[in-house]
Design a protein around this motif. Structure first.
Motif, PDB file in Angstrom:
ATOM      1  N   LEU A 166     114.718  43.499  25.461  1.00  0.00           N
ATOM      2  CA  LEU A 166     113.622  42.539  25.514  1.00  0.00           C
ATOM      3  C   LEU A 166     113.534  41.574  24.246  1.00  0.00           C
ATOM      4  CD1 LEU A 166     110.694  44.415  27.467  1.00  0.00           C
ATOM      5  CD2 LEU A 166     112.123  42.745  28.203  1.00  0.00           C
ATOM      6  N   SER A 167     113.676  42.513  23.171  1.00  0.00           N
ATOM      7  CA  SER A 167     113.702  41.879  21.874  1.00  0.00           C
ATOM      8  C   SER A 167     114.574  40.741  21.546  1.00  0.00           C
ATOM      9  CB  SER A 167     113.889  43.130  20.639  1.00  0.00           C
ATOM     10  OG  SER A 167     112.882  43.946  20.910  1.00  0.00           O
ATOM     11  N   LEU A 168     116.075  41.089  22.063  1.00  0.00           N
ATOM     12  CA  LEU A 168     116.866  39.956  21.835  1.00  0.00           C
ATOM     13  C   LEU A 168     116.374  38.910  22.946  1.00  0.00           C
ATOM     14  CD1 LEU A 168     119.837  39.221  20.893  1.00  0.00           C
ATOM     15  CD2 LEU A 168     120.743  40.580  23.012  1.00  0.00           C
ATOM     16  N   ALA A 169     115.998  39.160  24.218  1.00  0.00           N
ATOM     17  CA  ALA A 169     115.724  37.842  25.047  1.00  0.00           C
ATOM     18  C   ALA A 169     114.816  37.159  24.389  1.00  0.00           C
ATOM     19  CB  ALA A 169     115.145  38.328  26.348  1.00  0.00           C
ATOM     20  N   LEU A 170     113.537  37.754  23.842  1.00  0.00           N
ATOM     21  CA  LEU A 170     112.460  37.012  23.125  1.00  0.00           C
ATOM     22  C   LEU A 170     112.675  36.376  21.791  1.00  0.00           C
ATOM     23  CD1 LEU A 170     111.098  38.263  25.806  1.00  0.00           C
ATOM     24  CD2 LEU A 170     109.065  38.464  24.467  1.00  0.00           C
ATOM     25  N   GLY A 171     113.520  36.896  21.119  1.00  0.00           N
ATOM     26  CA  GLY A 171     113.918  36.414  19.806  1.00  0.00           C
ATOM     27  C   GLY A 171     112.914  37.010  18.875  1.00  0.00           C
ATOM     28  N   ARG A 172     112.472  38.172  19.327  1.00  0.00           N
ATOM     29  CA  ARG A 172     111.321  38.894  18.187  1.00  0.00           C
ATOM     30  C   ARG A 172     111.763  40.341  18.001  1.00  0.00           C
ATOM     31  NH1 ARG A 172     105.926  36.558  20.988  1.00  0.00           N
ATOM     32  NH2 ARG A 172     106.476  34.489  21.104  1.00  0.00           N
ATOM     33  N   GLU A 173     111.016  40.934  17.036  1.00  0.00           N
ATOM     34  CA  GLU A 173     111.667  42.150  16.834  1.00  0.00           C
ATOM     35  C   GLU A 173     110.728  43.400  17.598  1.00  0.00           C
ATOM     36  OE1 GLU A 173     111.502  42.806  12.523  1.00  0.00           O
ATOM     37  OE2 GLU A 173     112.929  41.582  12.335  1.00  0.00           O
ATOM     38  N   ASN A 174     111.320  44.248  17.983  1.00  0.00           N
ATOM     39  CA  ASN A 174     110.529  45.508  18.719  1.00  0.00           C
ATOM     40  C   ASN A 174     109.389  45.221  19.646  1.00  0.00           C
ATOM     41  OD1 ASN A 174     110.162  48.230  18.774  1.00  0.00           O
ATOM     42  ND2 ASN A 174     108.465  48.333  17.495  1.00  0.00           N
ATOM     43  N   VAL A 175     110.072  44.362  20.639  1.00  0.00           N
ATOM     44  CA  VAL A 175     109.048  44.049  21.826  1.00  0.00           C
ATOM     45  C   VAL A 175     108.973  45.231  22.757  1.00  0.00           C
ATOM     46  CG1 VAL A 175     108.767  42.439  23.686  1.00  0.00           C
ATOM     47  CG2 VAL A 175     109.783  41.641  21.672  1.00  0.00           C
ATOM     48  N   VAL A 176     107.761  45.821  22.626  1.00  0.00           N
ATOM     49  CA  VAL A 176     107.635  46.893  23.857  1.00  0.00           C
ATOM     50  C   VAL A 176     106.670  46.492  25.004  1.00  0.00           C
ATOM     51  CG1 VAL A 176     106.515  49.141  23.742  1.00  0.00           C
ATOM     52  CG2 VAL A 176     107.637  48.550  21.697  1.00  0.00           C
ATOM     53  N   HIS A 177     105.696  45.724  24.643  1.00  0.00           N
ATOM     54  CA  HIS A 177     104.750  44.917  25.640  1.00  0.00           C
ATOM     55  C   HIS A 177     104.786  43.760  25.616  1.00  0.00           C
ATOM     56  CE1 HIS A 177     103.159  49.262  25.608  1.00  0.00           C
ATOM     57  NE2 HIS A 177     103.172  49.188  24.320  1.00  0.00           N
ATOM     58  N   ILE A 178     104.467  42.974  26.944  1.00  0.00           N
ATOM     59  CA  ILE A 178     104.562  41.415  26.908  1.00  0.00           C
ATOM     60  C   ILE A 178     103.279  41.135  27.582  1.00  0.00           C
ATOM     61  CG2 ILE A 178     105.734  39.545  27.636  1.00  0.00           C
ATOM     62  CD1 ILE A 178     108.170  40.909  27.518  1.00  0.00           C
ATOM     63  N   GLY A 179     102.657  40.378  26.976  1.00  0.00           N
ATOM     64  CA  GLY A 179     101.208  39.831  27.650  1.00  0.00           C
ATOM     65  C   GLY A 179     101.416  38.436  28.039  1.00  0.00           C
ATOM     66  N   VAL A 180     101.250  37.849  29.275  1.00  0.00           N
ATOM     67  CA  VAL A 180     101.272  36.579  29.636  1.00  0.00           C
ATOM     68  C   VAL A 180      99.730  35.974  29.401  1.00  0.00           C
ATOM     69  CG1 VAL A 180     102.027  34.772  31.117  1.00  0.00           C
ATOM     70  CG2 VAL A 180     103.105  36.940  31.151  1.00  0.00           C
ATOM     71  N   ILE A 181      99.706  34.917  28.515  1.00  0.00           N
ATOM     72  CA  ILE A 181      98.197  34.514  28.346  1.00  0.00           C
ATOM     73  C   ILE A 181      97.998  33.005  28.996  1.00  0.00           C
ATOM     74  CG2 ILE A 181      98.038  35.973  26.461  1.00  0.00           C
ATOM     75  CD1 ILE A 181      98.965  33.714  24.605  1.00  0.00           C
ATOM     76  N   ASP A 182      99.072  32.515  29.839  1.00  0.00           N
ATOM     77  CA  ASP A 182      98.970  31.304  30.432  1.00  0.00           C
ATOM     78  C   ASP A 182      99.128  31.785  31.996  1.00  0.00           C
ATOM     79  OD1 ASP A 182      99.140  28.096  30.192  1.00  0.00           O
ATOM     80  OD2 ASP A 182     100.596  28.807  31.631  1.00  0.00           O
ATOM     81  N   ARG A 183      98.146  30.915  33.025  1.00  0.00           N
ATOM     82  CA  ARG A 183      98.241  31.213  33.964  1.00  0.00           C
ATOM     83  C   ARG A 183      99.481  30.692  34.675  1.00  0.00           C
ATOM     84  NH1 ARG A 183      94.479  33.235  37.625  1.00  0.00           N
ATOM     85  NH2 ARG A 183      92.698  32.879  35.862  1.00  0.00           N
ATOM     86  N   THR A 184      99.813  29.483  34.604  1.00  0.00           N
ATOM     87  CA  THR A 184     100.899  28.898  35.406  1.00  0.00           C
ATOM     88  C   THR A 184     102.103  29.533  34.660  1.00  0.00           C
ATOM     89  OG1 THR A 184      99.749  26.839  35.348  1.00  0.00           O
ATOM     90  CG2 THR A 184     102.252  26.570  35.565  1.00  0.00           C
ATOM     91  N   ALA A 185     102.513  30.140  33.499  1.00  0.00           N
ATOM     92  CA  ALA A 185     103.417  30.703  33.233  1.00  0.00           C
ATOM     93  C   ALA A 185     103.522  31.950  33.747  1.00  0.00           C
ATOM     94  CB  ALA A 185     103.439  31.077  31.618  1.00  0.00           C
ATOM     95  N   ALA A 186     102.596  32.585  34.169  1.00  0.00           N
ATOM     96  CA  ALA A 186     102.432  34.053  34.739  1.00  0.00           C
ATOM     97  C   ALA A 186     103.250  33.850  36.275  1.00  0.00           C
ATOM     98  CB  ALA A 186     100.986  34.384  35.024  1.00  0.00           C
ATOM     99  N   GLY A 187     102.797  32.521  36.820  1.00  0.00           N
ATOM    100  CA  GLY A 187     103.452  32.400  38.162  1.00  0.00           C
ATOM    101  C   GLY A 187     104.872  32.326  37.884  1.00  0.00           C
ATOM    102  N   ARG A 188     105.342  31.410  36.934  1.00  0.00           N
ATOM    103  CA  ARG A 188     106.698  31.118  36.961  1.00  0.00           C
ATOM    104  C   ARG A 188     107.549  32.304  36.535  1.00  0.00           C
ATOM    105  NH1 ARG A 188     104.997  26.470  33.531  1.00  0.00           N
ATOM    106  NH2 ARG A 188     105.156  27.933  31.846  1.00  0.00           N
ATOM    107  N   LEU A 189     107.035  33.229  35.714  1.00  0.00           N
ATOM    108  CA  LEU A 189     107.497  34.561  35.174  1.00  0.00           C
ATOM    109  C   LEU A 189     107.750  35.427  36.243  1.00  0.00           C
ATOM    110  CD1 LEU A 189     108.932  35.955  33.086  1.00  0.00           C
ATOM    111  CD2 LEU A 189     106.852  36.605  32.063  1.00  0.00           C
ATOM    112  N   GLY A 190     106.434  35.639  36.952  1.00  0.00           N
ATOM    113  CA  GLY A 190     106.315  36.570  37.962  1.00  0.00           C
ATOM    114  C   GLY A 190     107.455  36.418  39.364  1.00  0.00           C
ATOM    115  N   GLU A 191     107.577  35.087  39.393  1.00  0.00           N
ATOM    116  CA  GLU A 191     108.556  34.587  40.397  1.00  0.00           C
ATOM    117  C   GLU A 191     110.034  35.014  40.173  1.00  0.00           C
ATOM    118  OE1 GLU A 191     110.118  30.202  41.345  1.00  0.00           O
ATOM    119  OE2 GLU A 191     108.401  30.408  42.462  1.00  0.00           O
ATOM    120  N   ALA A 192     110.318  34.697  38.836  1.00  0.00           N
ATOM    121  CA  ALA A 192     111.717  35.233  38.457  1.00  0.00           C
ATOM    122  C   ALA A 192     111.843  36.601  38.276  1.00  0.00           C
ATOM    123  CB  ALA A 192     112.055  34.714  36.898  1.00  0.00           C
ATOM    124  N   LEU A 193     110.846  37.428  38.076  1.00  0.00           N
ATOM    125  CA  LEU A 193     110.865  38.957  37.995  1.00  0.00           C
ATOM    126  C   LEU A 193     110.773  39.359  39.350  1.00  0.00           C
ATOM    127  CD1 LEU A 193     108.603  39.407  34.845  1.00  0.00           C
ATOM    128  CD2 LEU A 193     111.064  39.998  35.188  1.00  0.00           C
TER     129      LEU A 193
END
Length: 235
Positions: A166-193
């Motif tokens: 997850l850290s590599l995918a997001l380009g951030r260090e030590n990603v343990v939890h991910i919160g989606v703070i945009d409703r439209t983005a939640a739909g896009r991401l939920g679809e892919a997952l």
């Protein structure tokens, strides 16, 4: 104008293409996954989970359905097609996570996510497979409070990849939890997952979870990532 639909060549059930996997014929005659539906020429669509696909391959049903769809017997179904599909769907989902991270539509870090959750700004919640259970519970409780759903079973979804991926995918260090703070983005991401998790299945589920965006299936395991690198140009 109505949204386009496609039929699974194995079940004949019709569905939104975003919930199916397109197969395309490579120049060498092999059927390969085209999860972004961008390969030229005709394609065929499948909507079954991995166990059903493996059974269809073993019994020759997939090859027969593909021969009818493409009107040719000059095609090859790779033995590792389920691995290729799983890896391609994983790559697609992780790429979507990376895009949302760059767009600023997701938050990482337990404190930041908890703040967004309690203020009613959280639309989906995901965890690395190796996230601690107490951390998951704390964020889930904050989400329920902030969305006025105390007493419900609302909680995050544990993804079938650990924090280094997850850290590599997001380009951030030590990603343990991910919160989606945009409703439209939640739909896009939920679809892919959803598409990825539906295919790989729930066999190795670590905890039953749900999201506010899509209600994806519980996680299992994905195929080898090397297959994605091998075929990403074709896809």
């Amino acid at each position: 104008m109505s949204e386009p639909v496609r039929s699974c060549i194995l079940t004949r059930e019709r569905a939104d293409p975003a919930r199916l996997v397109r197969l395309a014929l490579a120049p060498d005659g092999r059927m390969l996954p085209d999860v972004r539906a961008k390969a030229p020429g005709r394609g065929a669509w499948v909507g079954v989970a991995r166990p059903e696909l493996e059974q269809a391959i073993a019994k020759g049903k997939l090859r027969g359905a593909l021969a009818r769809a493409f009107k040719t017997g000059e095609l090859t179904v790779p033995d590792d097609l389920p691995d290729l599909i799983a890896a391609a769907l994983e790559r697609n989902a992780l790429d979507r996570l990376g895009l949302e991270a760059r767009a600023g539509t997701i938050a990482t870090g337990a404190e930041r996510i908890e703040t967004a959750a309690r203020s009613g700004k959280l639309h989906a919640l995901y965890h690395a497979a190796d996230a601690r259970e107490d951390g998951r519970r704390k964020l889930a409780q904050a989400w329920r409070v902030g969305s006025d759903r105390e007493g419900s079973d609302l909680k995050g979804l544990a993804l079938p990849v650990e924090r280094p991926i997850l850290s590599l995918a997001l380009g951030r260090e030590n990603v343990v939890h991910i919160g989606v703070i945009d409703r439209t983005a939640a739909g896009r991401l939920g679809e892919a997952l959803d598409r990825w998790l539906h295919f790989i299945g729930p066999e190795l589920t670590s905890a039953p979870c749900a999201t506010a965006a899509q209600g994806a299936s519980a996680p299992g395991t994905a195929g080898p990532a090397s297959a994605v690198r091998l075929h990403e140009e074709f896809e």
